[in-house]
Design an enzyme around this catalytic site. Structure first.
Site, PDB file in Angstrom:
ATOM      1  CG  ASP A 201       1.693   6.233  -2.513  1.00 49.82           C
ATOM      2  OD1 ASP A 201       1.163   6.771  -3.527  1.00 49.82           O
ATOM      3  OD2 ASP A 201       1.227   5.077  -2.590  1.00 49.82           O
ATOM      4  CG  HIS A 274       1.849   5.311  -6.374  1.00 57.89           C
ATOM      5  ND1 HIS A 274       0.658   6.107  -6.139  1.00 57.89           N
ATOM      6  CD2 HIS A 274       1.324   3.961  -6.745  1.00 57.89           C
ATOM      7  CE1 HIS A 274      -0.402   5.296  -6.425  1.00 57.89           C
ATOM      8  NE2 HIS A 274      -0.018   4.207  -6.719  1.00 57.89           N
ATOM      9  CD  GLU A 338      -2.892   2.013  -8.110  1.00 55.75           C
ATOM     10  OE1 GLU A 338      -3.972   1.537  -7.897  1.00 55.75           O
ATOM     11  OE2 GLU A 338      -2.251   2.551  -7.150  1.00 55.75           O
TER      12      GLU A 338
END
Length: 769
Positions: A201, A274, A338
């Site tokens: 991440d 990410h 995301e």
């Protein structure tokens, strides 16, 4: 202490089960054995099997020696009994482990029968025998003895879902290999068969990739870590370098350890978003060329992998080649969530890719990215697993969706014929608070108590039976931003994991929360034996609110703690052993602060409960909305929650907030007759990190006839990062109807989390006095 190889087998003997008093003494009947998860069918007979050194353990050919030897070792270590290798002439007591796929037709299923002379575990497959042994283990009382009594019973059991998952994020905070082994032990004991390991991440890359050594030397470390919650401004940092990674040898050891416990480990390598940590190591893979830094705080960042750069796909396919070789399971998780499109929109390479591939926009560019990775995974004999957002622009064939933002993505994917794992944020995220107490340990946000989790049904009612078959299972997620230590991790996970186990394994028709809670209590010792300290927050005071006479609030207090007394006050003072004893729901007729605590004798044994009520002309009055509420922040409660006298808390899904996604709040209150109005108010939630934005304007208007309205107050400033209280004292006006209009921000601005999407508008109590 036992070696890690036998740690799992050690667990159940330390359980204080208390089953003897629950069992029938005569005719066979169904009873609630202290088993988690609850079996499909369990009947007790009143017979007793005596386990002793004369009891032989016999296993069918083909069963792994680790299962047989592990169980034998467990019995010996915890009771002192050494099971005989074969029946003796003196006794013929025997414990038989056998495979029979004809007798037990369901994969992972088993039967367990116990009578006076024989215990038989029959499994459809090796996993079935293993799970039968876990159930048997839970029926063994603790203590050193020459003989151990097992209750006579017949159990038929098999899982509801083939996918029963638990997730762990090690990017934000990582945990030692021994801690993860302990985690795997407990998962297996409760029949969880999938461990989703979130390895990369923005805040750190945690797996060794030999071809790219800077992932170990650069991406695995961040310069410092955020202190406190990310919503608190300005951000503060600890100034301490943090990081590390798991070597490929450590990964192989954990994969082997998990496989012995019939757990598949699914790795997650995040893309295309990410990616801050990876870009810090290899900046040429980003759209701008950097410089980039491994993130030091939590959130979503605009810098992602460049989808127009061939070097990006070379890097990622090389990484996936090494990862796939380490994990034998069918799935490899690529994240896909995301991913802001900000950089792609202005990146010449990405725009050229859109033109060359005849894509319509950046959403389809993400779909191109995911499809291309999916094709490579197919060459590695892996199936792609990803979060909701892999639906953007279209799903690649055979992709499986993890539905996390809610259930809608899972419903959509199932209708398209794709497999789904349900993991909706507001139901099964263990980084949410377990209580509404302000003193509870820091968590990400939201509120998911044990009882709410236990009620979750993974198969949406909207699906047809054929579509529902695509729901392969359910998973709970643990994001570790606010879990820096194993102790904090365990506090947040246990006993909520036990509810997950029952949701995933047991038939939904038999769910009963009080009975479940009784079984949870018996398993505290299991967790303590593993060095796990489960929270007992489920015993803390909870409440229920409903509309009483004239719509005024009624307050019910509850605790599941036994033999303890609730004492309360309504004047804002802390209750004492002399305060009034709560015996029935309280009718709230005026503004007050109710405080309560649970006492054992003269000792307060739980934290202080507090609920403030602010009543006015609007309390309990009818409310209508021009636009329906969205989402589940209000937890399905009627609009009375907007006039119940209770304000919302920072734990925004506790049921007091009402959400509007991209639409305005236009609420009309009917006060019943013409009144003199002096005070108006509400609260607005401003959490950009959760896509929650204040309105551009909040307007109150008054009418005597419900047709002609006059604006009496307008509010446009909402500076607080969090709850913005609005209380306006105006020159007295008369009116019967009050219209409250809050104009939604509409589209989230560029540079903010969720940019380009719909802003959420959240309001709570509408106050008129």
């Amino acid at each position: 202490m036992l070696s890690s190889s036998y740690r799992l087998w050690m667990l159940p003997l330390l359980v204080v089960l208390g089953w003897v008093g629950l069992l029938p003494t005569s005719q066979a009947q169904t009873t609630e054995l202290p088993l988690l998860p609850r079996p499909v069918q369990a009947t007790t007979t009143g017979q007793v099997f005596t386990l002793s050194q004369h009891t032989a353990l016999q296993a069918s050919p083909g069963l792994p020696s680790s299962q047989v030897d592990g169980f034998r070792q467990y019995v010996h270590q915890m009771s002192g009994i050494a099971l005989a290798p074969k029946p003796t002439k003196r006794r013929t007591d025997v414990l038989v482990l056998q495979l029979d796929s004809a007798a037990v037709q369901q994969p992972e299923g088993y039967t367990l029968t116990i009578d006076q002379r024989r215990v038989t575990v029959t499994g459809h497959d090796e996993a079935g025998v293993f799970y039968g042994l876990q159930t048997l283990s839970q029926l063994v009382p603790p203590g050193k003895a020459d003989r151990v009594s097992l209750p006579g019973c017949t159990i038929t059991d098999y899982p509801r879902f083939p996918y029963r998952g638990m997730h762990l994020d090690v990017s934000r905070h990582m945990f030692p290999v021994d801690t993860i082994k302990k985690w795997l032990d407990v998962l297996a004991f409760y029949k969880i068969n999938t461990f989703h390991w979130h390895l990369t991440d923005d805040q750190g890359w945690r797996i060794e990739i030999k071809k790219y050594p800077r992932l170990q030397t650069v991406a695995a470390y961040r310069n410092e870590t955020l202190i406190g919650h990310k919503r608190n401004l300005p951000h503060r940092f600890d100034g301490q370098r943090y990081g590390g990674y798991y070597s490929q040898d450590e990964v192989r050891e954990l994969v082997r350890y998990a496989a012995q416990r019939h757990i598949t480990i699914i790795p997650e390598i995040e893309m295309p978003g990410h990616a801050s940590a990876a870009l810090a190591a290899y900046p040429e893979l980003g759209c701008t060329g950097g410089p980039y830094h491994t993130a030091t705080f939590w959130g979503v960042f605009d810098d992602v992998y460049c989808a127009g750069n061939e070097a990006t796909f070379t890097f990622l396919t090389d990484v996936l080649d090494e990862v796939a070789a380490l994990f034998p399971g069918q799935y490899l998780h690529i994240g896909g969530d995301e991913c802001p499109k900000t950089r792609w929109k202005v990146c010449p390479k990405c725009q050229r890719r859109i033109q060359e591939e005849h894509l319509r926009d950046e959403r389809e560019l993400q779909s191109y990215f995911v499809r291309r990775i999916s094709k490579h995974l197919a060459t590695l004999h892996k199936r792609l697993l990803g979060w909701d957002e892999i639906l953007e622009g279209g799903l690649p064939p055979a992709a499986t969706v993890m539905s996390w933002t809610g259930e809608q993505a899972g419903i959509e994917a199932a209708r398209l014929g794709h497999d789904v794992v349900m993991t909706p944020e507001k139901q099964v995220y263990f980084d949410y608070f377990q209580t509404l107490y302000p003193t509870d340990s820091l968590a990400a946000g939201g509120y998911t108590p044990l009882q709410q989790l236990y009620r979750y049904e993974p198969v949406p009612a909207e699906l047809t039976p054929a579509q529902a078959r695509h729901v392969r299972g359910v998973q709970a997620n643990v994001w570790t931003e606010y879990m820096p230590t194993p102790g904090k991790l365990e506090y947040m996970v246990f006993p909520r994991l036990l509810a997950l186990a029952e949701i995933a394994w047991s038939p939904p028709s038999g769910r009963n929360y009080p009975a479940f809670l009784q079984r949870v209590r018996t398993h505290d010792a299991v967790l303590h034996a593993q060095g796990v300290a489960p929270s007992r927050t489920y015993d803390w005071l909870t409440d229920s609110l409903w509309a009483g006479p004239k719509g005024l609030p009624m307050l019910q207090l509850r605790t599941t703690a036994a033999n303890e007394v609730i004492r309360f006050t309504t004047d804002g003072s802390a209750p004492t052993p002399q305060s009034a004893v709560y015996q029935a729901p309280l009718a709230i007729r005026e503004s007050c602060v109710v405080q309560a605590a649970v006492f054992e004798g003269s000792t307060q044994v739980q934290p202080l409960y507090r609920r403030e009520f602010t009543l006015g002309l609007s309390t309990g009055k009818p409310v209508t909305l021009a636009y329906p509420v969205a989402g589940s922040y209000h937890q399905g409660r009627p609009l009375w929650g907007l006039v119940n006298g209770v304000a919302g808390s920072p734990r925004y899904n506790e049921g007091q907030w009402y959400g509007f996604s991209g639409t305005d709040l236009v609420a009309t209150l009917d006060l019943g007759d013409v009144q003199q109005i002096r005070t108006l108010g509400t609260h607005v939630l401003n959490y950009h990190w959760q896509k929650m934005w204040p309105p551009t304007a909040l307007v109150f208007a008054v009418s005597t006839d419900g047709v002609h309205y006059r604006e009496v107050y307008r509010h446009t400033q909402f500076p607080a990062n969090g709850i913005n209280p609005v209380r306006a004292t105006i020159a007295p006006v008369t009116g019967r109807y009050v219209r409250v209009t809050a104009l939604n921000q509409g589209t989230i601005p560029a540079g903010e989390y969720g940019a380009g999407g719909k802003a959420w508008l959240l309001v709570d109590e509408l106050y008129v006095n």
